[in-house]
Design a protein around this motif. Structure first.
Motif, PDB file in Angstrom:
ATOM      1  N   ALA A   1       0.828  -1.207   0.000  1.00  0.00           N
ATOM      2  CA  ALA A   1       0.000   0.000   0.000  1.00  0.00           C
ATOM      3  C   ALA A   1       0.864   1.259   0.000  1.00  0.00           C
ATOM      4  CB  ALA A   1      -0.928  -0.011   1.214  1.00  0.00           C
ATOM      5  N   ILE A   2       1.925   1.259   0.788  1.00  0.00           N
ATOM      6  CA  ILE A   2       2.799   2.433   0.876  1.00  0.00           C
ATOM      7  C   ILE A   2       3.512   2.675  -0.457  1.00  0.00           C
ATOM      8  CG2 ILE A   2       4.894   3.327   1.969  1.00  0.00           C
ATOM      9  CD1 ILE A   2       3.943   1.840   4.540  1.00  0.00           C
ATOM     10  N   THR A   3       3.965   1.603  -1.090  1.00  0.00           N
ATOM     11  CA  THR A   3       4.665   1.749  -2.371  1.00  0.00           C
ATOM     12  C   THR A   3       3.712   2.236  -3.455  1.00  0.00           C
ATOM     13  OG1 THR A   3       6.155  -0.046  -1.725  1.00  0.00           O
ATOM     14  CG2 THR A   3       6.147   0.588  -4.044  1.00  0.00           C
ATOM     15  N   LEU A   4       2.472   1.753  -3.432  1.00  0.00           N
ATOM     16  CA  LEU A   4       1.481   2.249  -4.391  1.00  0.00           C
ATOM     17  C   LEU A   4       1.257   3.746  -4.183  1.00  0.00           C
ATOM     18  CD1 LEU A   4      -0.558   1.588  -6.646  1.00  0.00           C
ATOM     19  CD2 LEU A   4      -2.247   1.111  -4.861  1.00  0.00           C
ATOM     20  N   TYR A   5       1.186   4.166  -2.934  1.00  0.00           N
ATOM     21  CA  TYR A   5       1.049   5.593  -2.609  1.00  0.00           C
ATOM     22  C   TYR A   5       2.212   6.388  -3.209  1.00  0.00           C
ATOM     23  CZ  TYR A   5       1.204   9.829   0.269  1.00  0.00           C
ATOM     24  OH  TYR A   5       1.262  11.135   0.697  1.00  0.00           O
ATOM     25  N   ASN A   6       3.424   5.887  -2.995  1.00  0.00           N
ATOM     26  CA  ASN A   6       4.604   6.589  -3.507  1.00  0.00           C
ATOM     27  C   ASN A   6       4.639   6.600  -5.034  1.00  0.00           C
ATOM     28  OD1 ASN A   6       5.574   7.140  -0.919  1.00  0.00           O
ATOM     29  ND2 ASN A   6       6.729   5.224  -0.809  1.00  0.00           N
ATOM     30  N   LEU A   7       4.201   5.513  -5.639  1.00  0.00           N
ATOM     31  CA  LEU A   7       4.184   5.427  -7.101  1.00  0.00           C
ATOM     32  C   LEU A   7       3.263   6.486  -7.699  1.00  0.00           C
ATOM     33  CD1 LEU A   7       4.737   4.058  -9.846  1.00  0.00           C
ATOM     34  CD2 LEU A   7       2.916   2.425  -9.289  1.00  0.00           C
ATOM     35  N   ILE A   8       2.079   6.613  -7.137  1.00  0.00           N
ATOM     36  CA  ILE A   8       1.127   7.600  -7.664  1.00  0.00           C
ATOM     37  C   ILE A   8       1.648   9.013  -7.450  1.00  0.00           C
ATOM     38  CG2 ILE A   8      -1.209   8.524  -7.429  1.00  0.00           C
ATOM     39  CD1 ILE A   8      -2.058   5.656  -6.658  1.00  0.00           C
ATOM     40  N   SER A   9       2.256   9.248  -6.292  1.00  0.00           N
ATOM     41  CA  SER A   9       2.842  10.572  -6.032  1.00  0.00           C
ATOM     42  C   SER A   9       3.908  10.898  -7.067  1.00  0.00           C
ATOM     43  CB  SER A   9       3.448  10.612  -4.623  1.00  0.00           C
ATOM     44  OG  SER A   9       2.450  10.452  -3.637  1.00  0.00           O
TER      45      SER A   9
ATOM     46  N   TYR B   1      -1.848  -5.520 -13.356  1.00  0.00           N
ATOM     47  CA  TYR B   1      -3.183  -4.980 -13.641  1.00  0.00           C
ATOM     48  C   TYR B   1      -3.441  -3.694 -12.853  1.00  0.00           C
ATOM     49  CZ  TYR B   1      -4.614  -9.276 -16.095  1.00  0.00           C
ATOM     50  OH  TYR B   1      -4.733 -10.315 -16.989  1.00  0.00           O
ATOM     51  N   ILE B   2      -3.003  -3.649 -11.600  1.00  0.00           N
ATOM     52  CA  ILE B   2      -3.218  -2.451 -10.781  1.00  0.00           C
ATOM     53  C   ILE B   2      -2.441  -1.264 -11.353  1.00  0.00           C
ATOM     54  CG2 ILE B   2      -2.812  -1.410  -8.510  1.00  0.00           C
ATOM     55  CD1 ILE B   2      -5.223  -3.280  -8.617  1.00  0.00           C
ATOM     56  N   ILE B   3      -1.220  -1.514 -11.795  1.00  0.00           N
ATOM     57  CA  ILE B   3      -0.426  -0.443 -12.414  1.00  0.00           C
ATOM     58  C   ILE B   3      -1.098   0.033 -13.702  1.00  0.00           C
ATOM     59  CG2 ILE B   3       1.774   0.088 -13.537  1.00  0.00           C
ATOM     60  CD1 ILE B   3       3.094  -1.856 -11.532  1.00  0.00           C
ATOM     61  N   GLU B   4      -1.576  -0.920 -14.501  1.00  0.00           N
ATOM     62  CA  GLU B   4      -2.282  -0.563 -15.734  1.00  0.00           C
ATOM     63  C   GLU B   4      -3.562   0.214 -15.427  1.00  0.00           C
ATOM     64  OE1 GLU B   4      -1.679  -1.332 -19.311  1.00  0.00           O
ATOM     65  OE2 GLU B   4       0.227  -1.096 -18.251  1.00  0.00           O
ATOM     66  N   LEU B   5      -4.243  -0.183 -14.341  1.00  0.00           N
ATOM     67  CA  LEU B   5      -5.456   0.526 -13.942  1.00  0.00           C
ATOM     68  C   LEU B   5      -5.136   1.965 -13.551  1.00  0.00           C
ATOM     69  CD1 LEU B   5      -8.499   0.427 -13.325  1.00  0.00           C
ATOM     70  CD2 LEU B   5      -7.927  -0.385 -11.032  1.00  0.00           C
ATOM     71  N   ALA B   6      -4.039   2.145 -12.842  1.00  0.00           N
ATOM     72  CA  ALA B   6      -3.620   3.501 -12.470  1.00  0.00           C
ATOM     73  C   ALA B   6      -3.361   4.342 -13.718  1.00  0.00           C
ATOM     74  CB  ALA B   6      -2.366   3.443 -11.596  1.00  0.00           C
ATOM     75  N   ASN B   7      -2.702   3.748 -14.705  1.00  0.00           N
ATOM     76  CA  ASN B   7      -2.430   4.475 -15.949  1.00  0.00           C
ATOM     77  C   ASN B   7      -3.720   4.827 -16.683  1.00  0.00           C
ATOM     78  OD1 ASN B   7       0.338   4.286 -15.517  1.00  0.00           O
ATOM     79  ND2 ASN B   7       0.535   2.374 -16.658  1.00  0.00           N
ATOM     80  N   ALA B   8      -4.665   3.882 -16.703  1.00  0.00           N
ATOM     81  CA  ALA B   8      -5.937   4.118 -17.396  1.00  0.00           C
ATOM     82  C   ALA B   8      -6.756   5.192 -16.688  1.00  0.00           C
ATOM     83  CB  ALA B   8      -6.732   2.816 -17.491  1.00  0.00           C
ATOM     84  N   LEU B   9      -6.743   5.163 -15.351  1.00  0.00           N
ATOM     85  CA  LEU B   9      -7.470   6.182 -14.589  1.00  0.00           C
ATOM     86  C   LEU B   9      -6.831   7.554 -14.790  1.00  0.00           C
ATOM     87  CD1 LEU B   9      -8.121   4.166 -11.311  1.00  0.00           C
ATOM     88  CD2 LEU B   9      -9.877   5.045 -12.849  1.00  0.00           C
ATOM     89  N   ALA B  10      -5.507   7.578 -14.847  1.00  0.00           N
ATOM     90  CA  ALA B  10      -4.811   8.849 -15.068  1.00  0.00           C
ATOM     91  C   ALA B  10      -5.177   9.437 -16.425  1.00  0.00           C
ATOM     92  CB  ALA B  10      -3.305   8.649 -14.968  1.00  0.00           C
ATOM     93  N   ALA B  11      -5.366   8.552 -17.406  1.00  0.00           N
ATOM     94  CA  ALA B  11      -5.710   8.995 -18.762  1.00  0.00           C
ATOM     95  C   ALA B  11      -7.215   9.157 -18.958  1.00  0.00           C
ATOM     96  CB  ALA B  11      -5.170   7.993 -19.782  1.00  0.00           C
ATOM     97  N   ASN B  12      -7.997   8.798 -17.922  1.00  0.00           N
ATOM     98  CA  ASN B  12      -9.463   8.839 -18.004  1.00  0.00           C
ATOM     99  C   ASN B  12      -9.961   8.025 -19.204  1.00  0.00           C
ATOM    100  OD1 ASN B  12     -12.007   9.451 -17.121  1.00  0.00           O
ATOM    101  ND2 ASN B  12     -11.998  11.586 -17.830  1.00  0.00           N
ATOM    102  N   ASP B  13      -9.315   6.870 -19.416  1.00  0.00           N
ATOM    103  CA  ASP B  13      -9.634   5.985 -20.535  1.00  0.00           C
ATOM    104  C   ASP B  13     -10.663   4.957 -20.058  1.00  0.00           C
ATOM    105  OD1 ASP B  13      -9.747   4.189 -22.619  1.00  0.00           O
ATOM    106  OD2 ASP B  13      -7.577   3.988 -22.855  1.00  0.00           O
ATOM    107  N   ILE B  14     -11.943   5.282 -20.181  1.00  0.00           N
ATOM    108  CA  ILE B  14     -12.991   4.457 -19.599  1.00  0.00           C
ATOM    109  C   ILE B  14     -13.059   3.079 -20.251  1.00  0.00           C
ATOM    110  CG2 ILE B  14     -14.791   5.380 -21.101  1.00  0.00           C
ATOM    111  CD1 ILE B  14     -15.108   4.213 -17.413  1.00  0.00           C
TER     112      ILE B  14
END
Length: 386
Positions: free
Chosen positions: A86-94, A144-157
């Protein structure tokens, strides 16, 4: 050499079914809170800190499952690995938000290092869990979670929906492997006789059908929330999301028919279409501040809830109408509160409400699963008496 005693695919007991369901549900909930947290960071929702807390503590939940069987020390050790995720995911998004490519790559690498550590640890804890298998399972999930983060960042529904389905299937597999390993460990050295009389059980295919029905409530509340996010925070295309939301009850009813047959008429689909129409109209009325329309729609919600409860109770003697009505009423109230807090911008309370909605959805799904398990055994027993 450890010998596996796989679940008998022709006779899975209620306790075994729950073990599988609980493991699958853990990964589904973890994904839900990961998505909610990532959304909050990319779209500036003020509840990011609250959502991170939810994600953090949700990630530790599987450690609590381990404590019952393997003890506190092992549970705490694995929980440390989970908290690091969880902490690393937080840092990745930051790092992504800061545009720091070097840091992004470093945190991605740390996520996969965490995968390797967890996979190796699980094998040392339980000889029925394989390090290589878990590395692949956890690694794919992390991808998949990393890809989801990228898709959410791009607002690619479209990509978000594609990943949603991929993660859903993968978390089922992860849950099954986890539950199978626990079962093998608990029963190692114990002779299991599935030939005993009066053992109520269902087939593996049947539990997958029950699970699909069970998860309908998660699917429904998830896509209602995603629709609300598209309206209130303009995350994604609301029309595409609404189309997906309308498909959820269609899929649910088609699966329900595998067990209950033609008792599930198109009238039930119509009731859900009305329910979704009411949600759309209610949100519009709230945005417009039309109190008279809100009151009118609320009454229609109650009528629809009563009709859905009566329909289910009429087709399965193991579902009680009053119980169903109370559960649907509680879920309705929470859904209305969810929309209201989106409108008011009270995101901290909104997170609390969504957490309550997930708990209600899980409780409802447990109730339906118990009723379906009993129904299948009742039908099987009745056919033997003929």
């Amino acid at each position: 050499m450890t010998m596996k005693k796989n679940f008998d695919p022709q006779c899975i007991t209620f306790s075994q079914m729950n073990m599988i369901f609980n493991a699958r549900t853990y990964y589904r909930r973890l994904t839900t809170w990961s998505r909610e947290y990532i959304n909050s960071r990319y779209y500036g929702v003020n509840a990011a800190a609250d959502l991170f807390s939810r994600l953090y503590f949700e990630s530790l939940e599987i450690g609590n499952m381990l404590e019952i069987i393997f003890g506190r020390e092992i549970s705490e050790k694995y929980s440390q690995y989970l908290s690091q995720y969880a902490i690393t995911l937080y840092n990745l998004i930051s790092a992504q938000l800061d545009g720091d490519t070097e840091a992004v790559n470093r945190y991605v690498e740390q996520l996969y290092e965490n995968v390797a550590q967890r996979a190796a640890f699980l094998e040392t804890v339980n000889p029925f869990w394989d390090e290589f298998e878990y590395y692949n399972l956890l690694g794919t999930y992390t991808h998949y979670i990393i890809e989801l983060a990228n898709a959410l960042a791009a607002n690619d529904i479209n990509r978000i929906m594609e990943l949603y389905d991929l993660v859903k299937a993968h978390t089922n597999l992860m849950g099954d492997v986890f539950a199978q390993g626990l079962y093998d460990y608990i029963t190692s050295g114990v002779q299991i006789d599935y030939g005993l009389e009066n053992v109520e059980c269902v087939t593996y295919d049947q539990i997958n059908t029950i699970y699909e029905i069970r998860m309908f409530w998660f699917e429904l509340v998830t896509w209602v929330r995603i629709y609300m996010l598209s309206i209130y925070l303009e995350i994604g295309d609301s029309e595409i999301i609404l189309t997906r939301l309308r498909q959820v009850p269609v899929d649910y009813i088609n699966v329900l028919r595998r067990i209950l047959g033609d008792q599930i008429s198109d009238d039930y689909i119509d009731l859900f279409n009305i329910y979704i129409d009411l949600i759309v109209a209610f949100i519009d009325a709230q945005i417009e501040g039309n109190i008279e329309e809100i009151n009118r729609l609320t009454q229609l919600f109650y009528e629809n809830e009563q009709e859905r409860a009566a329909f289910l109770a009429a087709i399965n003697p193991f579902w009680e109408e009053r119980e169903l009505r109370n559960r649907l009423r509680n879920l309705l109230h929470a859904t209305i509160d969810e929309s209201t807090t989106f409108l008011s911008g009270d995101y901290a309370r909104n997170v609390d409400i969504f957490s309550r909605i997930l708990a209600q959805a899980e409780s409802m799904s447990n109730y339906l699963a118990q009723g379906l398990f009993n129904y299948i055994n009742y039908i099987q027993e009745d056919s033997l008496d003929i």
